[in-house]
Design a protein around this motif. Structure first.
Motif: not given
Length: 150
Positions: A95-102
């Protein structure tokens, strides 16, 4: 009267045919050092690193499987963990955005991996910027992200 032959002149002297024993000995002397070298290169992890460099591309940042395999190689070869590649579990937050995937990196205890089978210790988190093609980690500083060690 002398006869002339049409055969071309020999530049080397002719060797006696090799015996079966000599052929086997030559092959053993070639195969044993080569097998030892392949074993050494495999144990050092150079084959994994070479395969990763050849297969990981710009588009791989958007492929979860390729990304996990890349970072599995990176974290085991740069000293972030002493665990084997197969003993690491990567949990991707979809569910993370592409610029901050964890990606949570956990220590797995099953099969040939030692440890208490009822636990999955959290080692560190990777924060991936897919668009900027960079990664940061909170290894040795939980909650504070910094670039990956080399």
């Amino acid at each position: 009267m002398t006869e002339t032959s049409n055969a071309p002149p020999r530049l080397t002297r002719r060797r006696a045919p090799l015996t079966l024993r000599r052929r086997i000995l030559r092959r053993v002397l070639m195969v044993v050092p080569m097998a030892g070298l392949v074993f050494l290169v495999g144990r050092m992890g150079w084959l994994d690193q070479a395969a990763d460099k050849m297969t990981f591309s710009r588009m791989s940042w958007f492929d979860n499987t390729a990304l996990v395999e890349h970072f599995r190689t990176v974290v085991t070869h740069n000293g972030m963990t002493s665990d084997a590649k197969d003993c690491l579990l990567f949990v991707l937050n979809g569910n993370d955005p592409p610029d901050a995937t964890r990606i949570e990196v956990l220590e797995k205890h099953s099969g040939s991996c030692p440890g208490d089978r009822n636990t999955l210790p959290h080692l560190f988190t990777l924060q991936i910027d897919r668009l900027g093609q960079s990664a940061q980690t909170d290894w040795q500083s939980p909650g504070l992200f910094h670039p990956l060690p080399h």
